[in-house]
Each structure stands twice: as C-alpha cells, then as structure tokens.
Design a protein around this motif. Structure first.
Motif, PDB file in Angstrom:
ATOM      1  N   GLY A 124     -22.511 -28.686  14.790  1.00 43.72           N
ATOM      2  CA  GLY A 124     -23.091 -27.358  14.557  1.00 43.72           C
ATOM      3  C   GLY A 124     -22.366 -26.259  15.302  1.00 43.72           C
ATOM      4  O   GLY A 124     -22.368 -25.098  14.875  1.00 43.72           O
ATOM      5  N   GLY A 125     -21.750 -26.598  16.416  1.00 42.44           N
ATOM      6  CA  GLY A 125     -21.012 -25.590  17.188  1.00 42.44           C
ATOM      7  C   GLY A 125     -19.783 -25.099  16.443  1.00 42.44           C
ATOM      8  O   GLY A 125     -19.511 -23.899  16.377  1.00 42.44           O
ATOM      9  N   THR A 126     -19.042 -26.036  15.859  1.00 43.44           N
ATOM     10  CA  THR A 126     -17.860 -25.631  15.092  1.00 43.44           C
ATOM     11  C   THR A 126     -18.278 -24.928  13.798  1.00 43.44           C
ATOM     12  O   THR A 126     -17.732 -23.885  13.435  1.00 43.44           O
ATOM     13  CB  THR A 126     -16.972 -26.852  14.764  1.00 43.44           C
ATOM     14  OG1 THR A 126     -16.365 -27.286  15.974  1.00 43.44           O
ATOM     15  CG2 THR A 126     -15.892 -26.501  13.748  1.00 43.44           C
ATOM     16  N   CYS A 127     -19.285 -25.486  13.130  1.00 46.98           N
ATOM     17  CA  CYS A 127     -19.707 -24.870  11.870  1.00 46.98           C
ATOM     18  C   CYS A 127     -20.200 -23.440  12.105  1.00 46.98           C
ATOM     19  O   CYS A 127     -19.957 -22.548  11.286  1.00 46.98           O
ATOM     20  CB  CYS A 127     -20.767 -25.725  11.195  1.00 46.98           C
ATOM     21  SG  CYS A 127     -20.092 -27.306  10.615  1.00 46.98           S
ATOM     22  N   ALA A 128     -20.867 -23.225  13.232  1.00 42.89           N
ATOM     23  CA  ALA A 128     -21.340 -21.876  13.546  1.00 42.89           C
ATOM     24  C   ALA A 128     -20.168 -20.914  13.666  1.00 42.89           C
ATOM     25  O   ALA A 128     -20.286 -19.721  13.378  1.00 42.89           O
ATOM     26  CB  ALA A 128     -22.125 -21.883  14.857  1.00 42.89           C
ATOM     27  N   ARG A 129     -19.019 -21.432  14.086  1.00 40.09           N
ATOM     28  CA  ARG A 129     -17.842 -20.587  14.271  1.00 40.09           C
ATOM     29  C   ARG A 129     -17.052 -20.372  12.987  1.00 40.09           C
ATOM     30  O   ARG A 129     -16.477 -19.309  12.781  1.00 40.09           O
ATOM     31  CB  ARG A 129     -16.906 -21.232  15.305  1.00 40.09           C
ATOM     32  CG  ARG A 129     -17.417 -21.179  16.733  1.00 40.09           C
ATOM     33  CD  ARG A 129     -16.640 -22.170  17.605  1.00 40.09           C
ATOM     34  NE  ARG A 129     -16.838 -21.933  19.026  1.00 40.09           N
ATOM     35  CZ  ARG A 129     -17.915 -22.284  19.706  1.00 40.09           C
ATOM     36  NH1 ARG A 129     -18.918 -22.881  19.069  1.00 40.09           N
ATOM     37  NH2 ARG A 129     -18.018 -22.035  20.995  1.00 40.09           N
ATOM     38  N   VAL A 130     -16.970 -21.423  12.152  1.00 40.16           N
ATOM     39  CA  VAL A 130     -16.014 -21.355  11.038  1.00 40.16           C
ATOM     40  C   VAL A 130     -16.640 -21.368   9.644  1.00 40.16           C
ATOM     41  O   VAL A 130     -15.944 -21.130   8.666  1.00 40.16           O
ATOM     42  CB  VAL A 130     -14.958 -22.480  11.136  1.00 40.16           C
ATOM     43  CG1 VAL A 130     -14.284 -22.435  12.496  1.00 40.16           C
ATOM     44  CG2 VAL A 130     -15.575 -23.854  10.887  1.00 40.16           C
ATOM     45  N   CYS A 131     -17.927 -21.656   9.541  1.00 39.41           N
ATOM     46  CA  CYS A 131     -18.531 -21.682   8.208  1.00 39.41           C
ATOM     47  C   CYS A 131     -18.387 -20.321   7.533  1.00 39.41           C
ATOM     48  O   CYS A 131     -18.584 -19.290   8.172  1.00 39.41           O
ATOM     49  CB  CYS A 131     -20.031 -21.972   8.301  1.00 39.41           C
ATOM     50  SG  CYS A 131     -20.472 -23.673   7.983  1.00 39.41           S
ATOM     51  N   PRO A 132     -18.056 -20.307   6.247  1.00 40.34           N
ATOM     52  CA  PRO A 132     -18.120 -19.030   5.522  1.00 40.34           C
ATOM     53  C   PRO A 132     -19.586 -18.718   5.223  1.00 40.34           C
ATOM     54  O   PRO A 132     -20.050 -18.864   4.088  1.00 40.34           O
ATOM     55  CB  PRO A 132     -17.306 -19.307   4.259  1.00 40.34           C
ATOM     56  CG  PRO A 132     -17.438 -20.782   4.043  1.00 40.34           C
ATOM     57  CD  PRO A 132     -17.632 -21.416   5.396  1.00 40.34           C
TER      58      PRO A 132
END
Lengths: 389, 448
Positions: B86-94
């Motif tokens: 969730g930490g990475t997705c929070a940063r890179v999700c469109p």
C-alpha cells in the motif's frame, strides 16, 4: 439598509450586538477596541468586592471537530482579577469617550444585602447604563457561595435582584445559569425581584476533554483539572430552547431577554431574535476570531432584513415564538416523506445505510447497468422522520 | 566538496542542490493535521465506489475514518491487509483513473478526496513508528513455494503465502529486490529508498528467503524449480523492450527508457547521471512521461516527446501528460521516427508526419528533423519467454485460468506477464495476493 437600532430593556443601542461579560471586556483597551470595531455595547467583566480574585494557569479547554475548528470552549477563569477602583475608573473613561455605546456593569457578591447594595451603587456611579447580576458562573465562584450557587436557588435570585433594584435607578439584568432543571423557575424569580431583563445563558457546567497521557481533565493546572463553563456554538441549541421557554411562557413572556449562547454570526442572532430576544451578547466567537466578526453580523443581519422587508428588529422579533409549542400541540395527522432528488444525488449511500441500520429500511439501493448507484425512497415504509435532509 | 553536476553547460548553471530538489517528492506528503483535515472531507460512503475501483479492494472509507479518529495504526492495517504494498501504491497509483476518479465528491464539489496521499500518510506513519509486523503466520504447512521475480507480484504473493503458512523462496535476477519499484518507477515518486524500506517491512513476516542474481535459463530453470518446490509462481514482468526497426539504432546516445531510468534510480548522486542537451523520447505511455520529466529535471535543455498518434490515443493518463507539459516537455504528436542521423553518435532524428486514412495510421511525405544527442525509447516492453518452456503463451503474455494457474500444473503466474496484466503496480499486487490463495487451495487439495 434596515435599521439595527434597538431598545434593550430601556437602553438605546446602535445595534443589538453586545460583548458578554468575559475576558474580551476585561479592561479599557479591549473595550475601546471593541467599540472601534463596531460593537453596540459591552457587559464589563464581572466585578466583585476587593480584594480581587487570583486566576490560575491554564484556563481554557477546547472541543474541536476533526477539521480543527473549535465548536466549544470551556473556561475556569474567575471574575475580574483587578482592583475594583481600577475597573471603575476605566469604565468612567470609556463612558466619556464613547457616549453612543452601551456599558453594562456585571457584578457578583456573597449572599449579603450590604455587599450587593454597596457594590451596585459604586458601579452605577461609574456611569454604566445598566447592571447585570452574575448568578451563573459555574466554577470557582460558586464554591464561595456566589455565581451559580445563587442562581440555582430561585429564592436567592429574587432576593438579590430586589436588593439591587432597590438602590439603583438604571435597568437591572439578571443573568441566569443553565445548570438547573427548569429555567422558568429562575426567570420567574428574577421577574418577581423586579428585573428589567434576564440575560441567558451563562456557561454550561462541563469537562471538555480528558488528556489521555496526563490522565486529567482539560484545562490542566499542575496535573489536575476541574469542571468549567462550556460556551461557543455547541451550546447554542441549549440557549435557544431556554430563551424560547421564557418567551412562550405566559407568566414570563413580557420579560426582556438578552440572549447569550453560541452566537457566532448574523444567522444565529436572527434566530434568537425570532425566538423573542431583544438583544444579543457574544463572547466565544470574538475570542476565536477577534472583534472584526461584528462587521458581518451587522451587514448580514441587515441584508437579510432587507431581503425579507423588515425595517427594524421589532418587525420580526418573536415571530417564531407562536410556532414553538409543546409536543402535544403538534398535528398528529401531518405526513411528510423523504425525497431524493436524483439529479443532485452524488451516490454516497449514506441515506440508505442510515435508514437501513438505524431507522425503517425505507431507502432501497440498486445499481444500474451503467454502474450508476440509485437510491429510492419506499414511501410505504417511510415515516417521514426527515433525517434525510 | 561535492563534484559539479555533469550536465552543467554555459548559460545553464545547475547545482547539485537544485537537481536533488528536482527529485524530491513529486507529491508532498501530508502531515497529521493535514491528513485529519483531508479525511474529514470524506463522506464515508456506503458500499463506496472507491473500494470497487481499487484493484486490491482496500476498504478506503474505513481507513479514512480511522485517520479521522487518529487511529493511524488501524488505518494502516486496513490498507495493508488488502495490499501489503500500500505504501508504494499510494505513491505511484494513477489514482486519477482509479479510486479518486469515482469519488462521489467529484460530482459534489469537483474535488475528490486525496486518497493516495491519505494512504501514504497511514502506511508511512505505521512503518516508521512500529517495529513489529502487523500480521502473523499461520501454522507451517510444510509446503515450499518458489517465486520467480521479487517485483510487486512476486513479493505480494510471497507475503500472502507466508501468512498462509507456506515456506517461500524467491528467485530474483537482479542484485536487489523490488522489481520495478526499485528499478523502474520515477525517482521523484519513490524517494528515500522507499522500495527497500517496503521490502524489509514485508519480509518481517518471516518464512521468505530471497536469492538474488538468479537468472532463468542461466543458473536456474523452471524445471528445476518445479522439481524442488511444491508450487511455482511466475512474476517476471515484461523484461524485454521493442526496437524501432530503424537503421543506426545502435548509435551512441540511443537507449531504452527503462535502462535510463534504472541507471538514474541506482545512482547515488543524480547530479552525476549524464543527460543529453537535446533529448528525444519516443512513446506515449507513463514510462515515456516518466523518462521525459526526469530528463528535464536532470537538466536537459530540450526534451521532446514524439508520438505517432494523437493525444487521445496516448496511454499515459491526463495527469501525467499535464505533468510533462508543466515540466516544459514539448509533445509532438502525429510524428513517427523515420531516420536516425549521425555517424557514431546520434545528432538528429527525422520524423514523418502521420495521418489516419480509412482507419489506418499512415506516414505522409511531410518530414521534419529535430536535433538530438540522446534518444530514449519508451515504446513498450514484452515478455521474455525464452526460459518458460511448456508455458502456454498467447499474444506475448502467459495464459492463466481463473485460478492464476498456467498451462503447467502447479505453475502459477501474475503481474504484467499474464494475459490479464494491466501494467499497473496495484494490479500486480492483487495478482500476487490472489495467486497465493489459489496456490494455497491447490496445495491443500493436493494433500487430500
């Protein structure tokens, strides 16, 4: 522009907005700043007999919503902690400099005739247009037999009001505490004592929050806290009800009311006037935003009155009183149903889940083929609770 | 004294500090007060559209409500229980085409909740303030799973498989774990070595071993993994790139965008990463935008993104295209590379204007030339299937059934390499998670 001039229990005021007896009216500097900002009057911070009280640090606790807005303050400050003569000198000075503004002297004393009479005479001599009897302070002073300790006993309310009325020839406002079972008992006592007006509400007894690290109620004084007086927009509903109770009661309906309790803006002010108030007192909003808020109160009230065609405050004062009735006078045959405007629905689903879980299962939820979420009222199930607003 | 940036030229002084600043967080993280204020805007919708728009089905209204009550650890657990990355997705999700696109506040006030930033606040806060892992493993099953690739799909699969009680060994070709999180995402989205922080956090569940420098078809094989493990998961992504198919494609100055980004991500001093003065980026996806913006932020004088079709057809999101424009990237549409110019080093590129005729994209006689000392190709990636003997592949992707199983029994797959892959980190995480459950069912069934 509508005329906001008004007569509050025999006192002419350029507008109905006064600052309540509290820290903002503690001394010359603050009061002058208030008058410069446009306030119609002030009720000077409560005066007592010398020697002055000593205040503690800290004094305020706050109740916030999640957006960090303050909805209520609780305070444990006492009455003026400056010598009586200093206050009286400053009142005289402001009186001279601001002849068109109202200064009311607030006072409290122990339950002794001599004390009330002597103090009232001194304050009246300083040139105030009226005297307000502080019978409501719910912290610090009540433990010394003053404030709400008097206000909670109707006989004492009547007695104190009469003592002061006997020795002054200016209007007397009896300030009432909400920390009682029935506000009418206090209001009737004040009326019997000869009060020209009642001022209400004083602060509500409260603990505003508990510090979970220090395990003590806020505000904390050296590790311990105490109950204090709650004020601000959060207490407005309580104040509105108590004002309405007095205004619609046949015995007290002619009593003039100076309304206090969470008045933050012109709309709050108009609501209190609609329930019968002749004047308004403000404290918390000024403490949160500064004296400049009176600008919008004046303009907003005036603009709204223009829109409605009201020329003066008397034109709409008390108009909501006949519509405020006892429950058993409500029409049992009246029916209303929830209405969901599909065009403005943003599909959050809150109406559905609130009705489904906590009410009458009267809002159905479906999803269209295109994914649009549809919420529909089932009229047969809807009791018209009006929760969906 | 720090070395001068290698890209400083006359009239364009760049300082190391300026370049570092260019690679700071693209989106400034929220502090606690900002997070609470933002969370208070959330309507806490019932059966919320944002949950459905999230490939990992994070219970977004619940975690936002938990932030509102300052139950930040609870918020993080709500997120991480559905999406361990969730930490990475929070940063890179469109997010503008996922959760935030469907936020009901778009129609109410045209300003959706900043779900990505709130999610980042919760996860970052949890990981920086807690030493203990939020999940525990079930009883050891005695089963051993092999995972190929320590990218988002593989790591997610490993974590969930570990929770379910299986032993996991990940075989990773590169020297570090994280896959595209470590090597491929834009630097300003993954500052402060976040990819490794997250890998360390994830591995704290226990039961997972990662072996690096394990190259399929070189020092390991699918057959070996099948023989030595109870099940295999393939999460190798798309490891190969396409060529333009032009002459002189090997000239100095021409490289793949993914290689350039990898170099940038692995550099310890970005001021020492060499960038051209006249950079051409070919492509129209988010990788093309990433590389173009980063080139500009490294100090390239001119960055031109060329694409053979129109803006409507660009696969990059509107947000990313605007990001490129606001970073002074020139976007040339309806232009197809025709000729590379230069002897040993590239000096320019000639482009054909294109048109659509009868539904087909065609070059015209109209050409123009742009000066170029660096060309970065971002025209897509493809599966390297050289070591996937026996695995059915269709249109360049691994075929899986509804249980994430490939044509080989006991061999599962997920992420960008599979036929349902969406080129999204968050989808890869979901694939890994679901595949772990499918493998668990497979291994349990096998026992009966």
């Amino acid at each position: 522009m509508a005329n906001l001039k008004c007569n509050i229990a025999g006192i002419e005021s350029i507008n109905p907005f006064w600052l309540a007896s509290a820290p903002p009216t503690d001394k010359y500097t603050n009061v002058v700043r208030a008058f410069e900002a446009g306030w119609g009057g002030v009720v000077w911070k409560t005066l007592g007999e010398d020697p002055p009280v000593i205040n503690v640090a800290s004094r305020y606790g706050v109740h916030k919503n999640n957006n960090r807005s303050i909805v209520g303050i609780n305070n444990i400050e006492l009455i003026s902690d400056r010598p009586l003569q200093t206050n009286l000198d400053e009142i005289r000075q402001v009186r001279k400099e601001w002849p068109d503004r109202v200064i009311i002297g607030s006072m409290m004393a122990v339950i002794e005739e001599r004390a009330w009479k002597e103090l009232a005479i001194k304050i009246a001599d300083a040139g105030v247009q009226g005297i307000e009897l502080n019978l409501g302070c719910p912290h610090g002073m009540c433990e010394r037999g003053m404030g709400s300790a008097i206000g909670q006993v109707p006989e004492m309310v009547e007695k104190v009001t009469r003592w002061v009325k006997d020795v002054v020839d200016i209007p007397v406002f009896t300030k009432l505490t909400p920390n009682i079972t029935n506000i009418l008992w206090s209001a009737e006592a004040a009326m019997k004592g000869g009060a020209d007006a009642v001022a209400l509400i004083n602060t509500v007894n409260s603990i505003v929050s508990v510090d979970l690290d220090k395990m003590a109620p806020n505000p904390i004084v050296d590790g311990k806290g105490t109950h204090g007086g709650y004020c601000g927009t959060a207490v407005k509903p309580i104040a509105l009800n108590m004002v309405a109770e007095i205004a619609r009661n046949s015995d007290t309906k002619d009593l003039k009311i100076s309304a206090i309790g969470g008045i933050e803006n012109w709309r709050d002010a108009a609501e209190f006037i609609a329930l019968g108030a002749v004047g308004l007192q403000v404290c918390t909003a000024a403490m949160l935003y500064g004296f400049r808020i009176v600008d919008d109160m004046i303009q907003g009230l005036s603009n709204w009155m223009d829109d409605k065609g009201y020329q003066s405050i008397e034109d709409f004062r008390g108009m909501a009183v006949p519509n405020t009735v006892d429950w058993n006078e409500l029409n049992m045959n009246f029916d209303t149903k929830a209405v969901i405007d599909q065009d403005s629905c943003i599909e959050c689903g809150r109406c559905h889940i609130a009705c489904e879980d906590t009410s009458h299962q009267a809002i159905e939820f479906s999803v269209n083929d295109d994914g649009k979420r549809i919420f529909r009222v089932i009229n047969d199930e809807c009791v018209g609770c009006d929760y969906v607003q | 004294m720090a070395p001068e940036p290698c890209n400083t030229v006359n009239g364009r002084p760049l300082t190391t500090a300026k370049i570092n600043n260019n690679f700071d967080n693209l989106h400034k993280p929220l502090n606690l007060q900002q997070a609470i204020a933002e969370s208070d805007r959330c309507l806490y919708c019932y059966d919320a559209p944002c949950i459905q728009a999230c490939p990992t089905s994070i219970d977004i209204p619940t975690f936002i409500h938990q932030i509102r009550t300052e139950n930040i650890n609870g918020a993080a657990k709500t997120i991480l229980s559905q999406n361990i990355m969730g930490g990475t997705c929070a940063r890179v999700c469109p997010t503008e085409v996922l959760c935030e696109e469907v936020c009901v506040l778009n129609s109410a006030v045209e300003q959706p909740i900043e779900i990505g930033l709130l999610q980042r606040h919760a996860v970052d806060s949890f990981i920086s303030h807690n030493d203990t892992h939020p999940f525990t493993r079930q009883k050891d099953t005695g089963k051993h799973i092999a995972i190929i690739g320590a990218g988002p799909a593989g790591l997610s699969c490993a974590h969930r498989a570990a929770i379910l009680g299986h032993q996991v060994t990940i075989y990773e070709a590169k020297a570090k774990s994280g896959g595209l999180n470590e090597y491929g995402l834009a630097a300003y989205k993954m500052v402060d070595d976040w990819a490794q922080t997250e890998v360390d956090f994830l591995l704290a569940i226990g039961g997972i071993t990662i072996k690096h420098d394990q190259i399929m078809g070189d020092n390991i094989s699918l057959q070996y993994l099948q023989q030595n493990h109870d099940a295999v998961f393939i999460g190798i992504g798309l490891g190969q790139t396409y060529n333009l198919g032009l002459e002189k494609e090997n000239l100095t100055g021409i490289s793949d965008a993914v290689d350039f980004i990898e170099t940038l991500r692995q550099s310890t001093d970005k001021a020492q990463v060499k960038i051209g003065n006249d950079v051409i980026v070919i492509g129209a996806g988010n990788t093309a935008i990433d590389v173009a913006v980063q080139a500009k932020r490294l100090g390239a004088e001119n960055v031109t993104l060329v694409y053979r079709r129109g803006e409507e057809q660009m696969s990059a999101t509107e947000y990313e295209v605007n990001l490129a424009r606001s970073n002074d990237v020139h976007i040339k549409l309806w232009s197809a590379p025709a000729t590379i110019i230069g002897d040993t080093e590239v000096t320019a590129i000639e482009l054909n204007k294109t048109i659509i005729k009868d539904g087909k994209l065609l070059p015209t006689d109209d050409t123009y030339t742009i000066k170029a000392d660096m060309i970065l190709k971002a025209i897509g990636q493809k599966l390297n299937n050289s070591a996937l003997k026996g695995v059915s592949i269709e249109r360049g992707k691994i075929i899986i059934n509804k249980n994430y199983e490939t044509s080989l029994k006991g061999v599962f797959a997920g992420g960008d390499a599979i036929n349902t892959g969406e080129d999204l980190t968050v989808q890869a995480v979901e694939d890994g998670k679901q595949a772990a459950h499918a493998m668990d069912a497979y291994l349990t069934q096998e026992e009966k």
